[in-house]
Motif scaffolding. Structure first.
Motif, mmCIF file in Angstrom:
data_model
loop_
_atom_site.group_PDB
_atom_site.id
_atom_site.type_symbol
_atom_site.label_atom_id
_atom_site.label_comp_id
_atom_site.label_asym_id
_atom_site.label_seq_id
_atom_site.Cartn_x
_atom_site.Cartn_y
_atom_site.Cartn_z
ATOM 1 N N GLN A 1 -10.618 -30.565 4.125
ATOM 2 C CA GLN A 1 -11.745 -29.669 3.846
ATOM 3 C C GLN A 1 -12.159 -28.871 5.072
ATOM 4 O O GLN A 1 -12.448 -27.687 4.979
ATOM 5 C CB GLN A 1 -12.920 -30.452 3.273
ATOM 6 N N SER A 2 -12.154 -29.499 6.236
ATOM 7 C CA SER A 2 -12.530 -28.751 7.441
ATOM 8 C C SER A 2 -11.449 -27.744 7.821
ATOM 9 O O SER A 2 -11.758 -26.644 8.282
ATOM 10 C CB SER A 2 -12.843 -29.694 8.602
ATOM 11 N N GLU A 3 -10.182 -28.091 7.614
ATOM 12 C CA GLU A 3 -9.091 -27.154 7.903
ATOM 13 C C GLU A 3 -9.151 -25.955 6.944
ATOM 14 O O GLU A 3 -8.956 -24.813 7.356
ATOM 15 C CB GLU A 3 -7.733 -27.850 7.796
ATOM 16 N N ILE A 4 -9.441 -26.224 5.676
ATOM 17 C CA ILE A 4 -9.566 -25.144 4.690
ATOM 18 C C ILE A 4 -10.764 -24.263 5.030
ATOM 19 O O ILE A 4 -10.693 -23.033 4.939
ATOM 20 C CB ILE A 4 -9.679 -25.720 3.258
ATOM 21 N N ALA A 5 -11.854 -24.879 5.466
ATOM 22 C CA ALA A 5 -13.054 -24.123 5.838
ATOM 23 C C ALA A 5 -12.785 -23.203 7.026
ATOM 24 O O ALA A 5 -13.371 -22.119 7.127
ATOM 25 C CB ALA A 5 -14.201 -25.065 6.153
ATOM 26 N N MET B 1 2.675 -38.656 17.632
ATOM 27 C CA MET B 1 1.967 -38.038 16.523
ATOM 28 C C MET B 1 2.969 -37.400 15.565
ATOM 29 O O MET B 1 3.937 -36.806 15.990
ATOM 30 C CB MET B 1 1.027 -36.955 17.027
ATOM 31 N N ASN B 2 2.670 -37.497 14.302
ATOM 32 C CA ASN B 2 3.479 -36.875 13.264
ATOM 33 C C ASN B 2 2.779 -35.639 12.731
ATOM 34 O O ASN B 2 1.566 -35.516 12.830
ATOM 35 C CB ASN B 2 3.703 -37.857 12.116
ATOM 36 N N MET B 3 3.551 -34.761 12.168
ATOM 37 C CA MET B 3 2.990 -33.567 11.551
ATOM 38 C C MET B 3 2.748 -33.844 10.060
ATOM 39 O O MET B 3 3.491 -34.576 9.413
ATOM 40 C CB MET B 3 3.943 -32.383 11.685
ATOM 41 N N VAL B 4 1.672 -33.244 9.558
ATOM 42 C CA VAL B 4 1.337 -33.328 8.140
ATOM 43 C C VAL B 4 1.227 -31.897 7.620
ATOM 44 O O VAL B 4 0.775 -31.000 8.326
ATOM 45 C CB VAL B 4 0.016 -34.088 7.925
ATOM 46 N N ASP B 5 1.652 -31.691 6.405
ATOM 47 C CA ASP B 5 1.646 -30.384 5.757
ATOM 48 C C ASP B 5 0.499 -30.352 4.753
ATOM 49 O O ASP B 5 0.490 -31.121 3.799
ATOM 50 C CB ASP B 5 2.990 -30.187 5.052
ATOM 51 N N LEU B 6 -0.471 -29.488 4.996
ATOM 52 C CA LEU B 6 -1.558 -29.260 4.048
ATOM 53 C C LEU B 6 -1.136 -28.045 3.234
ATOM 54 O O LEU B 6 -1.029 -26.937 3.756
ATOM 55 C CB LEU B 6 -2.874 -29.008 4.779
ATOM 56 N N ILE B 7 -0.854 -28.261 1.963
ATOM 57 C CA ILE B 7 -0.327 -27.205 1.094
ATOM 58 C C ILE B 7 -1.467 -26.664 0.230
ATOM 59 O O ILE B 7 -2.044 -27.389 -0.580
ATOM 60 C CB ILE B 7 0.800 -27.746 0.197
ATOM 61 N N LEU B 8 -1.785 -25.391 0.447
ATOM 62 C CA LEU B 8 -2.841 -24.731 -0.309
ATOM 63 C C LEU B 8 -2.228 -23.870 -1.391
ATOM 64 O O LEU B 8 -1.254 -23.162 -1.139
ATOM 65 C CB LEU B 8 -3.666 -23.819 0.606
ATOM 66 N N THR B 9 -2.804 -23.905 -2.573
ATOM 67 C CA THR B 9 -2.475 -22.927 -3.599
ATOM 68 C C THR B 9 -3.591 -21.908 -3.559
ATOM 69 O O THR B 9 -4.759 -22.256 -3.768
ATOM 70 C CB THR B 9 -2.381 -23.566 -4.996
ATOM 71 N N VAL B 10 -3.241 -20.669 -3.216
ATOM 72 C CA VAL B 10 -4.226 -19.605 -3.080
ATOM 73 C C VAL B 10 -3.910 -18.489 -4.069
ATOM 74 O O VAL B 10 -2.744 -18.209 -4.349
ATOM 75 C CB VAL B 10 -4.291 -19.055 -1.637
ATOM 76 N N CYS B 11 -4.966 -17.866 -4.593
ATOM 77 C CA CYS B 11 -4.823 -16.782 -5.551
ATOM 78 C C CYS B 11 -5.597 -15.570 -5.055
ATOM 79 O O CYS B 11 -6.654 -15.717 -4.423
ATOM 80 C CB CYS B 11 -5.361 -17.192 -6.918
ATOM 81 N N SER C 1 -6.357 -24.949 -5.114
ATOM 82 C CA SER C 1 -6.085 -26.385 -5.029
ATOM 83 C C SER C 1 -5.363 -26.657 -3.714
ATOM 84 O O SER C 1 -4.927 -25.732 -3.031
ATOM 85 C CB SER C 1 -5.257 -26.875 -6.214
ATOM 86 N N TRP C 2 -5.242 -27.927 -3.383
ATOM 87 C CA TRP C 2 -4.549 -28.306 -2.164
ATOM 88 C C TRP C 2 -4.038 -29.727 -2.300
ATOM 89 O O TRP C 2 -4.506 -30.493 -3.148
ATOM 90 C CB TRP C 2 -5.441 -28.159 -0.936
ATOM 91 N N LYS C 3 -3.039 -30.035 -1.454
ATOM 92 C CA LYS C 3 -2.484 -31.382 -1.415
ATOM 93 C C LYS C 3 -1.890 -31.608 -0.033
ATOM 94 O O LYS C 3 -1.651 -30.657 0.717
ATOM 95 C CB LYS C 3 -1.424 -31.590 -2.496
ATOM 96 N N CYS C 4 -1.683 -32.837 0.300
ATOM 97 C CA CYS C 4 -1.099 -33.212 1.584
ATOM 98 C C CYS C 4 0.291 -33.798 1.347
ATOM 99 O O CYS C 4 0.521 -34.488 0.356
ATOM 100 C CB CYS C 4 -1.958 -34.255 2.281
ATOM 101 N N ALA C 5 1.190 -33.501 2.277
ATOM 102 C CA ALA C 5 2.550 -34.040 2.193
ATOM 103 C C ALA C 5 3.131 -34.077 3.599
ATOM 104 O O ALA C 5 2.624 -33.425 4.508
ATOM 105 C CB ALA C 5 3.411 -33.170 1.285
ATOM 106 N N PHE C 6 4.187 -34.826 3.746
ATOM 107 C CA PHE C 6 4.926 -34.768 4.995
ATOM 108 C C PHE C 6 5.877 -33.574 4.896
ATOM 109 O O PHE C 6 6.458 -33.339 3.836
ATOM 110 C CB PHE C 6 5.712 -36.059 5.236
ATOM 111 N N TYR D 1 -0.031 -26.781 9.032
ATOM 112 C CA TYR D 1 0.503 -27.987 9.653
ATOM 113 C C TYR D 1 -0.435 -28.446 10.757
ATOM 114 O O TYR D 1 -0.988 -27.629 11.485
ATOM 115 C CB TYR D 1 1.883 -27.719 10.255
ATOM 116 N N PHE D 2 -0.629 -29.733 10.867
ATOM 117 C CA PHE D 2 -1.408 -30.260 11.971
ATOM 118 C C PHE D 2 -0.942 -31.672 12.288
ATOM 119 O O PHE D 2 -0.291 -32.320 11.477
ATOM 120 C CB PHE D 2 -2.916 -30.202 11.725
ATOM 121 N N GLU D 3 -1.282 -32.094 13.497
ATOM 122 C CA GLU D 3 -0.884 -33.429 13.929
ATOM 123 C C GLU D 3 -1.777 -34.475 13.286
ATOM 124 O O GLU D 3 -2.964 -34.243 13.070
ATOM 125 C CB GLU D 3 -0.958 -33.544 15.451
ATOM 126 N N SER D 4 -1.175 -35.596 12.986
ATOM 127 C CA SER D 4 -1.885 -36.681 12.313
ATOM 128 C C SER D 4 -1.399 -38.000 12.885
ATOM 129 O O SER D 4 -0.391 -38.050 13.574
ATOM 130 C CB SER D 4 -1.589 -36.589 10.810
#
Length: 69
Positions: free
Chosen positions: A40-44, A1-11, A57-62, A25-28
């Motif tokens: 969306q479920s991780e943000i929730a 499994m690889n890790m994925v970075d969910l990058i949130l912009t929060v204010c 806003s949010w985006k996914c990256a390695f 970070y979570f496994e993908s």
């Protein structure tokens, strides 16, 4: 499994001009598309634990190799 970075912009709720990035970070299976579906479920799950900020806003990256997880 690889890790994925969910990058949130929060204010800050009290000051919407004061924003920062948060990294979740979570496994993908290695797919950014899977991250997009799971985001969306991780943000929730994350948002109620951080009531003083709003996700703008949010985006996914390695994760970059320099960043330790």
């Amino acid at each position: 499994m690889n890790m994925v970075d969910l990058i949130l912009t929060v204010c800050l709720s009290a000051n919407p001009g004061n924003c920062r990035e948060e990294h979740l970070y979570f496994e993908s299976d290695g797919s950014l598309m899977q991250c997009m579906f799971l985001a969306q479920s991780e943000i929730a799950k994350w948002a109620p634990q951080h009531p003083s900020v709003k996700v703008r806003s949010w985006k996914c990256a390695f994760p970059s190799k320099e960043r330790s997880i």
